[in-house]
Design an enzyme around this catalytic site. Structure first.
Site, mmCIF file in Angstrom:
data_model
loop_
_atom_site.group_PDB
_atom_site.id
_atom_site.type_symbol
_atom_site.label_atom_id
_atom_site.label_comp_id
_atom_site.label_asym_id
_atom_site.label_seq_id
_atom_site.Cartn_x
_atom_site.Cartn_y
_atom_site.Cartn_z
ATOM 1 N N ASP A 71 -13.161 14.343 11.299
ATOM 2 C CA ASP A 71 -13.848 14.177 9.962
ATOM 3 C C ASP A 71 -15.120 14.108 10.138
ATOM 4 O O ASP A 71 -15.837 13.428 10.767
ATOM 5 C CB ASP A 71 -13.304 12.614 9.546
ATOM 6 C CG ASP A 71 -14.016 12.111 8.217
ATOM 7 O OD1 ASP A 71 -14.817 12.944 7.601
ATOM 8 O OD2 ASP A 71 -13.709 10.988 7.361
ATOM 9 N N ASN B 283 -17.493 24.853 9.286
ATOM 10 C CA ASN B 283 -17.003 25.239 7.916
ATOM 11 C C ASN B 283 -16.585 24.054 6.897
ATOM 12 O O ASN B 283 -16.700 24.338 5.950
ATOM 13 C CB ASN B 283 -15.564 26.006 8.473
ATOM 14 C CG ASN B 283 -14.923 26.383 7.105
ATOM 15 O OD1 ASN B 283 -15.220 27.182 6.236
ATOM 16 N ND2 ASN B 283 -13.618 25.722 6.611
ATOM 17 N N SER C 189 -23.618 29.248 1.712
ATOM 18 C CA SER C 189 -23.288 29.862 0.330
ATOM 19 C C SER C 189 -24.510 30.554 -0.193
ATOM 20 O O SER C 189 -25.563 30.011 -0.107
ATOM 21 C CB SER C 189 -22.619 29.092 -0.644
ATOM 22 O OG SER C 189 -22.452 29.528 -1.960
ATOM 23 N N ALA D 95 -25.225 19.276 -6.221
ATOM 24 C CA ALA D 95 -24.857 18.682 -4.882
ATOM 25 C C ALA D 95 -24.437 19.728 -4.078
ATOM 26 O O ALA D 95 -25.048 19.614 -3.058
ATOM 27 C CB ALA D 95 -23.441 17.470 -5.043
ATOM 28 N N TYR D 96 -23.652 20.817 -4.370
ATOM 29 C CA TYR D 96 -23.230 21.787 -3.556
ATOM 30 C C TYR D 96 -24.318 22.637 -3.155
ATOM 31 O O TYR D 96 -24.726 22.732 -1.947
ATOM 32 C CB TYR D 96 -22.155 22.445 -4.047
ATOM 33 C CG TYR D 96 -21.433 23.623 -3.368
ATOM 34 C CD1 TYR D 96 -20.442 23.183 -2.422
ATOM 35 C CD2 TYR D 96 -21.775 24.971 -3.427
ATOM 36 C CE1 TYR D 96 -20.005 24.188 -1.562
ATOM 37 C CE2 TYR D 96 -21.371 25.970 -2.602
ATOM 38 C CZ TYR D 96 -20.319 25.707 -1.581
ATOM 39 O OH TYR D 96 -19.864 26.719 -0.859
ATOM 40 N N VAL E 26 -27.726 21.930 -3.214
ATOM 41 C CA VAL E 26 -29.042 21.556 -2.340
ATOM 42 C C VAL E 26 -28.348 20.998 -1.027
ATOM 43 O O VAL E 26 -29.073 21.262 -0.057
ATOM 44 C CB VAL E 26 -29.220 20.030 -3.201
ATOM 45 C CG1 VAL E 26 -30.070 19.206 -1.994
ATOM 46 C CG2 VAL E 26 -29.932 20.070 -4.474
ATOM 47 N N LYS F 185 -26.096 23.003 0.593
ATOM 48 C CA LYS F 185 -26.271 24.204 1.436
ATOM 49 C C LYS F 185 -27.660 24.677 1.606
ATOM 50 O O LYS F 185 -27.766 25.605 2.567
ATOM 51 C CB LYS F 185 -25.328 25.369 0.377
ATOM 52 C CG LYS F 185 -23.926 24.885 0.468
ATOM 53 C CD LYS F 185 -23.184 25.152 1.781
ATOM 54 C CE LYS F 185 -21.726 24.911 1.769
ATOM 55 N NZ LYS F 185 -20.958 25.083 3.199
ATOM 56 N N THR G 108 -9.845 30.547 -2.822
ATOM 57 C CA THR G 108 -9.471 29.418 -1.970
ATOM 58 C C THR G 108 -9.406 28.303 -2.937
ATOM 59 O O THR G 108 -9.686 28.243 -4.098
ATOM 60 C CB THR G 108 -10.376 29.032 -0.945
ATOM 61 O OG1 THR G 108 -11.668 28.518 -1.627
ATOM 62 C CG2 THR G 108 -10.697 30.056 0.010
#
Length: 237
Positions: free
Chosen positions: A65, A92, A146, A160-161, A163, A165, A196
């Protein structure tokens, strides 16, 4: 493939029991690496590893984790004791593609949770494995990023995603500059929109998205470092 009598290179892949991470493990194992498949749920990790490598000789599942420092340190200790080194790290693991959110009203607790996995998780794992990577003759670190983290194309949404990345891209640049003298190639890779669980249906095949990550993990010593790529071609920061 590894030469007879020569130990195969060791790769560690986080968030690897499904999706892009799983396919990266499969591709690296196919190319002769011994791969550590990191998964938060060890049972799921073992099941995934057995699908790729029923013999258990090339793929080893470990509980990992990336948001838990104790878990990260335990993984690094096991890799050190059982494998004696690490040559490739593929960061990843990622969470929270928050398509429902806007920056102006985002739940900052959600943003912090995304940062703890998508940014600090990669940072923790890299720091934990860096002593092993520095001893490798051909060390590689791959940040699975990304285009959502590209400042050049940001217009709003998925705060959130995006910032997290963008911050991961910044970390890529910092590490690449600091580790250049050690021969560690550090690059960020956008796999594109991939079909995915996180990406949803309609994206490109997982094997195609993973191929660019495998490319960065197996670069020659004169390959690029500190770059942001998709399918081996630069992506704007």
């Amino acid at each position: 493939m590894a030469l007879e009598g020569v130990a195969p290179p060791v790769a560690v892949v986080t968030g690897a029991n499904r999706g892009i991470g799983y396919e990266v493990v499969r591709q690296l194992a196919e190319r002769g690496h011994r791969v550590v498949l990191g998964a938060r749920d060890l049972d799921q990790g073992r099941t995934a590893a057995a699908r790729i490598d029923p013999s258990g000789e090339r793929v080893i599942a470990v509980q990992l984790d990336v948001a838990d420092e104790a878990s990260v340190l335990a993984m690094a200790d096991r890799v050190t004791r059982e494998l004696g080194g690490a040559d490739v790290l593929v960061n990843n693991a990622a969470i929270l593609y928050d398509t429902w959110a806007q920056a102006r009203s985002a739940d900052l607790g959600e943003v912090q949770r995304a940062l703890d996995t998508n940014l600090f998780g990669a940072w923790r794992v890299t720091q934990a494995l860096l002593p092993l990577l520095r001893r490798s003759p051909h060390p590689r670190v791959v940040m699975v990023s990304s285009e959502g983290g590209s400042l050049a194309s940001m217009t709003g949404g998925t705060p959130a995603y995006s910032v997290s990345k963008a911050a991961l891209n910044a970390l890529t640049r910092l590490l690449a500059g600091e580790l250049r003298r050690d021969g560690v190639l550090v690059n960020a890779i956008c796999p594109g929109w991939v079909a995915t669980d996180m990406g949803g249906p309609g994206g490109r095949p997982v094997s195609e998205g993973a191929a660019g990550i495998t490319w960065a993990a197996t670069l020659p010593d004169n390959g690029p470092t500190g770059g942001f790529f998709r399918d081996g071609k630069p992506v704007p920061w």
